[in-house]
Enzyme design. Structure first.
Site, PDB file in Angstrom:
ATOM      1  CG  LEU A 145      -2.439   1.008   0.757  1.00 58.74           C
ATOM      2  CD1 LEU A 145      -3.140  -0.092  -0.414  1.00 58.74           C
ATOM      3  CD2 LEU A 145      -2.572   0.979   2.652  1.00 58.74           C
ATOM      4  NE  ARG A 147       4.468   9.757  -3.363  1.00 60.15           N
ATOM      5  CZ  ARG A 147       6.708   8.453  -3.829  1.00 60.15           C
ATOM      6  NH1 ARG A 147       7.026   7.366  -4.326  1.00 60.15           N
ATOM      7  NH2 ARG A 147       7.141   9.739  -2.587  1.00 60.15           N
ATOM      8  CB  ILE A 148       1.536   2.746  -7.287  1.00 57.22           C
ATOM      9  CG1 ILE A 148       2.977   3.146  -7.918  1.00 57.22           C
ATOM     10  CG2 ILE A 148       0.625   1.727  -8.325  1.00 57.22           C
ATOM     11  CD1 ILE A 148       2.062   4.081  -8.685  1.00 57.22           C
ATOM     12  NE  ARG A 223      10.632  -2.272 -11.485  1.00 58.52           N
ATOM     13  CZ  ARG A 223      10.117  -0.621 -12.021  1.00 58.52           C
ATOM     14  NH1 ARG A 223       8.824  -1.104 -12.145  1.00 58.52           N
ATOM     15  NH2 ARG A 223      10.977   0.141 -11.783  1.00 58.52           N
ATOM     16  CG  ASP A 247       2.292  -2.088 -17.418  1.00 54.23           C
ATOM     17  OD1 ASP A 247       2.139  -1.382 -18.423  1.00 54.23           O
ATOM     18  OD2 ASP A 247       3.296  -1.321 -16.466  1.00 54.23           O
ATOM     19  CD  GLU A 252       9.704  -4.567 -17.763  1.00 57.33           C
ATOM     20  OE1 GLU A 252       9.859  -4.228 -18.081  1.00 57.33           O
ATOM     21  OE2 GLU A 252       9.041  -5.620 -17.886  1.00 57.33           O
ATOM     22  CG  HIS A 270       7.307  -1.425 -17.967  1.00 57.33           C
ATOM     23  ND1 HIS A 270       8.804  -2.168 -17.257  1.00 57.33           N
ATOM     24  CD2 HIS A 270       7.138  -0.289 -16.932  1.00 57.33           C
ATOM     25  CE1 HIS A 270       8.881  -1.441 -16.538  1.00 57.33           C
ATOM     26  NE2 HIS A 270       7.642  -0.168 -16.151  1.00 57.33           N
TER      27      HIS A 270
HETATM   28  C1  8YV Z   1       8.643   3.004 -16.845  1.00 57.70           C
HETATM   29  C2  8YV Z   1       8.642   2.527 -14.140  1.00 57.70           C
HETATM   30  O1  8YV Z   1       8.957   2.338 -17.220  1.00 57.70           O
HETATM   31  O2  8YV Z   1       8.715   4.441 -13.114  1.00 57.70           O
HETATM   32  C3  8YV Z   1       9.158   3.614 -12.953  1.00 57.70           C
HETATM   33  O3  8YV Z   1       9.519   2.889 -11.770  1.00 57.70           O
HETATM   34  O4  8YV Z   1       8.961   1.272 -13.979  1.00 57.70           O
HETATM   35  C4  8YV Z   1       7.548   3.563 -15.298  1.00 57.70           C
HETATM   36  O5  8YV Z   1       7.492   4.423 -15.233  1.00 57.70           O
HETATM   37  C5  8YV Z   1      10.236   3.974 -16.841  1.00 57.70           C
HETATM   38  O6  8YV Z   1      10.483   4.240 -15.265  1.00 57.70           O
HETATM   39  C6  8YV Z   1       9.981   5.136 -17.200  1.00 57.70           C
HETATM   40  O7  8YV Z   1      10.610   6.408 -18.098  1.00 57.70           O
END
Ligand code: 8YV
Length: 307
Positions: A145, A147-148, A223, A247, A252, A270
């Protein structure tokens, strides 16, 4: 004269033009011995791995600025021991990531990409699309829990769901804290993965946790390293896990994976922060951090000191 940077990774053309208008930025693989010996700034994005071996070849480095919030791909402890400042872009991308998170969740439950293909392929002439699942009434469990996680919870309240979370500590929040991710998985329909990446959370979502989730759904906005993809594949193919929306991935870009052959997975590349507005704001802060440190001032948003 523009200051020199070494750059690791790609930016979209508009953003690259912005970098090039303020700095003389050279891709790491093209940096010659002279530049490597003297360069003081490095720019990257949080979806790239920054090898310590590269940093070892940059003895004059003073600042690493990542355009992103995560810094699990950067050897931060090594950098900080050398006195290199590491900066990131916290706070600017929460809304964009949550918007994609809500989109993926709905796309997965309501099978929006599959329905799109059904109409395009002309299958509607022969049959009706099977019924899908409501978000309303679902029990949602958020792993992490931060920010996202908080942003997702706030948005989800409008959908009439129940919310619980697991995390290392109990937050000041209206949602119920559950002691462990495993206990959380046992009692929810949908698991939202929103925690940090890195060694501490590696494969936190594994076969045992998916077993506990049972006939549920999984969304990963965190991640790729947090989720054991082969366990997800097993759970989806044996029919226990009902769907996944991803995502981020262990490797990747995702180009070869058995997951790609499954109908009940929704993918995005992503792209949580990938809006024009958000990426421009992130780059602005990244460049401001570089200007500050290379100009002898304090970084605006340094990452915390790690041991
Ligand atoms: C982007 C991210 O993939 O901020 C992060 O940790 O995973 C994403 O915002 C990326 O880093 C943007 O450049």
């Amino acid at each position: 004269m523009k200051k020199q940077l070494v750059q690791v990774g790609f930016f979209t053309p508009d953003l690259q033009r912005q970098i090039d208008s303020e700095f003389d930025s050279v891709k790491a693989e093209l940096a010659d011995a002279g530049l490597r010996a003297t360069v003081q700034g490095l720019i990257t994005r949080s979806n790239y791995q920054l090898p310590q071996a590269l940093l070892e070849e940059l003895p004059a480095l003073r600042v690493i600025a990542t355009s992103g919030v995560g810094f699990d791909g950067i050897p931060v402890s090594y950098a900080q021991q050398r006195g290199i400042v590491v900066t990131n872009t916290p706070g600017l991308l929460d809304a964009a990531v949550c918007e994609l998170g809500i989109g993926l969740l709905l796309a997965m439950l309501r099978e929006i990409p599959q329905s799109d293909r059904f109409v395009r392929d002309g299958a509607w002439a022969q049959s009706v699309y099977p019924l899908t699942s409501s978000l309303s009434g679902k029990r949602i469990g958020i792993i992490g829990l931060g920010r996202i996680g908080k942003g997702m919870a706030a948005r989800l309240e409008a959908f009439g769901v129940s919310l619980a979370y697991s995390g290392r500590r109990q937050e000041e929040s209206p949602y119920r804290h559950v002691a462990s991710p495993l206990a959380l998985a046992q009692e929810v329909d949908v698991l939202l993965v929103c925690c940090k990446g890195g060694e501490q959370t590696r494969h936190l979502v594994n076969a045992a946790l998916l077993e506990a989730l049972g006939q549920g759904w999984l969304v990963n906005l965190s991640r790729g390293s947090v989720v054991d993809e082969s366990a997800v594949f097993q759970a989806l193919t044996k029919g226990s896990l009902r769907g996944a929306a991803l995502d981020v991935y262990e490797q990747e870009p995702l180009v070869e994976s058995p997951l790609l052959g499954l109908k009940n997975v929704v993918f995005s590349p992503h792209a949580g922060s990938a809006t024009v507005e958000t990426r421009a704001a992130m780059l602005r802060l990244t460049l401001d951090n570089l200007h500050a440190v290379l100009g002898g001032k304090a970084a605006l948003t340094p990452v915390p000191t790690v041991d």
